[in-house]
Scaffold this motif. Structure first.
Motif, mmCIF file in Angstrom:
data_model
loop_
_atom_site.group_PDB
_atom_site.id
_atom_site.type_symbol
_atom_site.label_atom_id
_atom_site.label_comp_id
_atom_site.label_asym_id
_atom_site.label_seq_id
_atom_site.Cartn_x
_atom_site.Cartn_y
_atom_site.Cartn_z
ATOM 1 N N LEU A 154 28.490 38.512 46.990
ATOM 2 C CA LEU A 154 29.918 38.699 47.211
ATOM 3 C C LEU A 154 30.587 38.770 45.855
ATOM 4 C CD1 LEU A 154 32.552 38.343 49.122
ATOM 5 C CD2 LEU A 154 32.377 35.930 48.490
ATOM 6 N N GLU A 155 31.422 39.782 45.643
ATOM 7 C CA GLU A 155 32.189 39.879 44.403
ATOM 8 C C GLU A 155 33.667 39.831 44.727
ATOM 9 O OE1 GLU A 155 32.984 42.986 40.741
ATOM 10 O OE2 GLU A 155 31.052 43.076 41.783
ATOM 11 N N VAL A 156 34.385 38.968 44.025
ATOM 12 C CA VAL A 156 35.818 38.808 44.285
ATOM 13 C C VAL A 156 36.589 38.883 42.975
ATOM 14 C CG1 VAL A 156 35.302 37.283 46.231
ATOM 15 C CG2 VAL A 156 35.939 36.272 44.020
ATOM 16 N N ILE A 157 37.890 39.040 43.116
ATOM 17 C CA ILE A 157 38.797 38.946 41.979
ATOM 18 C C ILE A 157 39.916 37.990 42.373
ATOM 19 C CG2 ILE A 157 40.234 40.930 42.652
ATOM 20 C CD1 ILE A 157 40.234 41.655 39.608
ATOM 21 N N VAL A 158 40.359 37.193 41.436
ATOM 22 C CA VAL A 158 41.420 36.215 41.705
ATOM 23 C C VAL A 158 42.691 36.676 41.003
ATOM 24 C CG1 VAL A 158 42.146 33.818 41.515
ATOM 25 C CG2 VAL A 158 39.733 34.355 41.901
ATOM 26 N N GLU A 159 43.694 37.021 41.774
ATOM 27 C CA GLU A 159 44.953 37.522 41.251
ATOM 28 C C GLU A 159 46.071 36.570 41.664
ATOM 29 O OE1 GLU A 159 47.261 40.878 39.448
ATOM 30 O OE2 GLU A 159 45.280 40.013 39.272
ATOM 31 N N GLN A 160 46.687 35.940 40.662
ATOM 32 C CA GLN A 160 47.767 34.983 40.901
ATOM 33 C C GLN A 160 47.353 33.915 41.909
ATOM 34 O OE1 GLN A 160 51.120 37.468 42.022
ATOM 35 N NE2 GLN A 160 51.533 38.024 39.887
ATOM 36 N N GLY A 161 46.142 33.405 41.712
ATOM 37 C CA GLY A 161 45.653 32.305 42.534
ATOM 38 C C GLY A 161 45.089 32.704 43.877
#
Length: 383
Positions: A235-242
């Motif tokens: 799984l690949e994710v990105i965290v944008e503004q929490g």
């Protein structure tokens, strides 16, 4: 124990490397001899599975299991057709792979199952990221900051791409293994990318945010349950503004992150899958080594060191594993004393994040000095 690894590319490197760490013998199968993982195998069967099925069946006799390490659909389809003729377990989930190998199918799945995903254009504003639905990694990925740039990219494509919001937060990955209804989320790694959107560096540390680890483990569990997964997925994710947003899933053996996790935690994903499928274990328990790890790729020319995405490793075919390489714990490289231009995947392991960065910086300085190089480049997607 001997395992048959089908595919000698980047995934094949990962599987062969970890199989050896588990004490297994590796039989590599590929239709081409000059593949990156060629020198990392104990035996090499040059065989086109699609056209030489009998040769393949004869060649894998004596292997305890089959580990597909390829995204070649023809080869995977041939393996699936041969499933009933192969006595060994094939560690692959074709049904889940059909969903994860298509970004379009994956996004529909995310929407249906309530998985937090990135907004699509035209709902999303610029800047946008444009990527093919079927390819993995960085191939065919573009960024558009306005409508003119978007139209220019679309004019060059012959297939409808995925177009979504370009986010700039930190990226993380987590693998999950599922077997007979049991789901085992593993460890979180941090991902860095080069200017081509290709992953150039993976970092593991027990100092990483525990909240992120819990969120990713929960998302992995939901997705694995709903697929339902029988094998391995990353799984690949990105965290944008929490907020965590899922970039993609891949229900096949990944590259880069498994070796990083192995050195950081002691979890060997090849060994875990083999033990589950062969009935040696029923649970996955982390040794929790508590190490910090940097895994990154360098290209050395006669004038500089450049940190690059993993594509540079896929372009060579004479790789070997060298311990204590200019101060790195280990390297996977085509370096030799007579080599001019060379590449390497450097693996650094230490007790803390600060120590592992000191080791990494020291090794790069040593290479710069030894080869009298005066330039160092570490480009990012934000350059």
């Amino acid at each position: 124990m001997k395992v048959a690894v089908v595919g000698g590319g980047l995934q094949g490197i990962e599987v062969a490397y970890l199989a050896h760490k588990a004490g297994y013998d590796v039989l590599l199968v590929d239709k081409k001899r000059d593949v990156p993982a060629a020198n990392l195998a104990d035996q090499f069967l040059v065989c086109n599975i699609v056209e030489e099925k009998e040769k393949f069946l004869e060649g894998i006799k004596g292997a305890a299991l089959i580990l597909p390490a390829t995204e070649d659909n023809d080869a995977l389809n041939a393996l699936e057709e041969l499933n009933l003729q192969i006595n060994q377990p094939i560690l692959f989930d074709w049904q889940s792979y059909q969903i994860s190998s298509s970004k379009e199918e994956s996004k529909r799945f995310f929407t249906k199952k309530g998985v937090p995903k990135i907004k699509d254009w035209p709902e999303a504003n610029f800047p946008l990221i444009i990527k093919p639905s079927q390819a993995s990694g960085s191939k065919g990925v573009y960024k558009a900051t306005n409508l003119e740039e978007l139209n220019n990219v679309l004019a060059t494509l012959d297939k409808t791409p995925i177009i979504e919001k370009y986010l700039t937060g930190p990226s993380y990955s987590m693998e999950v293994v599922a077997y007979k209804g049991k789901i085992f989320p593993l460890a979180v790694t941090y991902l860095d990318f080069d200017e081509l959107f290709d992953c150039k560096r993976v970092i593991y540390s027990s100092d990483l945010d525990n909240k992120i680890e819990k969120q990713l483990a929960d998302i992995c569990t939901v997705i694995a349950c709903e697929l339902p997964l029988e094998g391995i997925m990353d799984l690949e994710v990105i965290v944008e503004q929490g907020e965590v947003k899922v970039l993609e899933i891949d229900a096949r053996f990944p590259s880069q992150t498994p070796i990083t996790v192995f050195y950081g935690t002691g979890l060997n994903m090849v060994e875990i899958m083999a033990d589950l499928y062969l009935g040696n274990i029923t649970e996955v328990n982390s040794p929790n080594l508590g190490k910090s790890v940097i895994y990154e790729h360098i290209k050395v020319t006669d004038e500089k060191i450049k940190i690059c995405g993993e594509h540079i490793i896929s372009e060579v075919n004479n790789l070997e594993v060298i311990a204590d390489f200019f101060g790195a714990t280990e390297a996977i490289t085509n370096y030799s004393s007579t080599t001019g231009e060379w590449v390497a995947t450097l693996i650094f392991v230490a007790d803390s994040l600060a120590e592992v960065f000191r080791a990494r910086n020291g090794a790069l300085t040593k290479i710069l000095n030894q080869f009298s190089l005066d330039k160092f480049s570490d480009p990012t997607i934000f350059d």
